[in-house]
Motif scaffolding. Structure first.
Motif, mmCIF file in Angstrom:
data_model
loop_
_atom_site.group_PDB
_atom_site.id
_atom_site.type_symbol
_atom_site.label_atom_id
_atom_site.label_comp_id
_atom_site.label_asym_id
_atom_site.label_seq_id
_atom_site.Cartn_x
_atom_site.Cartn_y
_atom_site.Cartn_z
ATOM 1 N N UNK A 152 9.747 8.660 4.119
ATOM 2 C CA UNK A 152 10.282 10.010 3.965
ATOM 3 C C UNK A 152 9.264 11.078 4.344
ATOM 4 N N UNK A 153 7.991 10.779 4.157
ATOM 5 C CA UNK A 153 6.935 11.748 4.452
ATOM 6 C C UNK A 153 6.562 11.776 5.934
ATOM 7 N N UNK A 154 7.112 10.846 6.713
ATOM 8 C CA UNK A 154 6.745 10.749 8.123
ATOM 9 C C UNK A 154 5.639 9.739 8.369
ATOM 10 N N UNK A 155 5.020 9.285 7.280
ATOM 11 C CA UNK A 155 4.001 8.249 7.408
ATOM 12 C C UNK A 155 4.691 6.905 7.612
ATOM 13 N N UNK A 156 3.923 5.877 7.875
ATOM 14 C CA UNK A 156 4.506 4.555 8.105
ATOM 15 C C UNK A 156 4.424 3.720 6.837
ATOM 16 N N UNK A 157 5.372 2.786 6.737
ATOM 17 C CA UNK A 157 5.397 1.935 5.550
ATOM 18 C C UNK A 157 5.867 0.531 5.917
ATOM 19 N N UNK A 158 5.194 -0.444 5.341
ATOM 20 C CA UNK A 158 5.648 -1.829 5.335
ATOM 21 C C UNK A 158 5.985 -2.075 3.867
ATOM 22 N N UNK A 159 7.267 -1.986 3.506
ATOM 23 C CA UNK A 159 7.642 -1.861 2.091
ATOM 24 C C UNK A 159 7.663 -3.159 1.286
ATOM 25 N N UNK A 160 6.723 -4.037 1.545
ATOM 26 C CA UNK A 160 6.675 -5.309 0.832
ATOM 27 C C UNK A 160 5.268 -5.542 0.311
ATOM 28 N N UNK A 161 5.165 -6.265 -0.785
ATOM 29 C CA UNK A 161 3.865 -6.564 -1.375
ATOM 30 C C UNK A 161 3.137 -7.682 -0.632
ATOM 31 N N UNK A 162 3.883 -8.529 0.018
ATOM 32 C CA UNK A 162 3.296 -9.624 0.791
ATOM 33 C C UNK A 162 4.337 -10.099 1.794
ATOM 34 N N UNK B 258 0.798 -1.222 0.000
ATOM 35 C CA UNK B 258 0.000 0.000 0.000
ATOM 36 C C UNK B 258 0.836 1.280 0.000
ATOM 37 N N UNK B 259 2.157 1.164 0.145
ATOM 38 C CA UNK B 259 2.989 2.362 0.200
ATOM 39 C C UNK B 259 2.876 3.048 1.551
ATOM 40 N N UNK B 260 3.312 4.300 1.602
ATOM 41 C CA UNK B 260 3.263 5.040 2.864
ATOM 42 C C UNK B 260 1.817 5.366 3.229
ATOM 43 N N UNK B 261 1.517 5.197 4.509
ATOM 44 C CA UNK B 261 0.156 5.428 5.004
ATOM 45 C C UNK B 261 0.220 6.162 6.338
ATOM 46 N N UNK B 262 -0.788 6.955 6.606
ATOM 47 C CA UNK B 262 -0.894 7.540 7.939
ATOM 48 C C UNK B 262 -1.438 6.465 8.877
ATOM 49 N N UNK B 263 -1.201 6.633 10.152
ATOM 50 C CA UNK B 263 -1.724 5.675 11.124
ATOM 51 C C UNK B 263 -3.244 5.686 11.086
#
Length: 109
Positions: free
Chosen positions: A87-97, A51-56
């Motif tokens: 980089x934006x300060x949002x959170x990321x799980x940088x994997x597709x699965x 999902x890319x970077x996301x806010x909590x």
């Protein structure tokens, strides 16, 4: 769980710049695994995968949970190196699965 020789081999490969094309996280004990990767945190990772970077707040909406509770879980995932701040300060799980491999094999003494 992985043997100490497997962990050492990965360390040496990483130190030499060899890329595996995926990330791998190991836990010392199964108790630690289940303490860090609870069912609700699994749901968070599933929602964040690809999902890319996301806010909590976005994550909380996706998993239909309270923002404060999700914030606590995200903090735990960040602390354990599973999720990171982008980089934006949002959170990321940088994997597709992600996959979970569990073994009862004991490390060599």
């Amino acid at each position: 769980m992985r043997t100490i020789d497997e962990v050492r081999a990965d360390f040496h490969s990483a130190f030499e710049g060899v890329e595996k094309g995926y990330a791998e996280i190991s836990f010392i004990t199964s108790d630690l695994l289940w303490r860090i990767l609870t069912g609700k945190r699994w749901d968070i990772l599933t929602a964040m995968a690809g999902a890319g970077e996301m806010s909590i707040r976005e994550v909380a909406r996706k998993v239909d949970r309270d923002v404060k509770a999700v914030h606590g879980d995200i903090t735990g995932l960040i602390k354990n190196g599973i999720v990171r701040r982008g980089d934006s300060g949002k959170v990321i799980f940088p994997y597709d699965y992600f996959e979970l491999r569990v073994s009862n094999r004991r490390a060599a003494a």
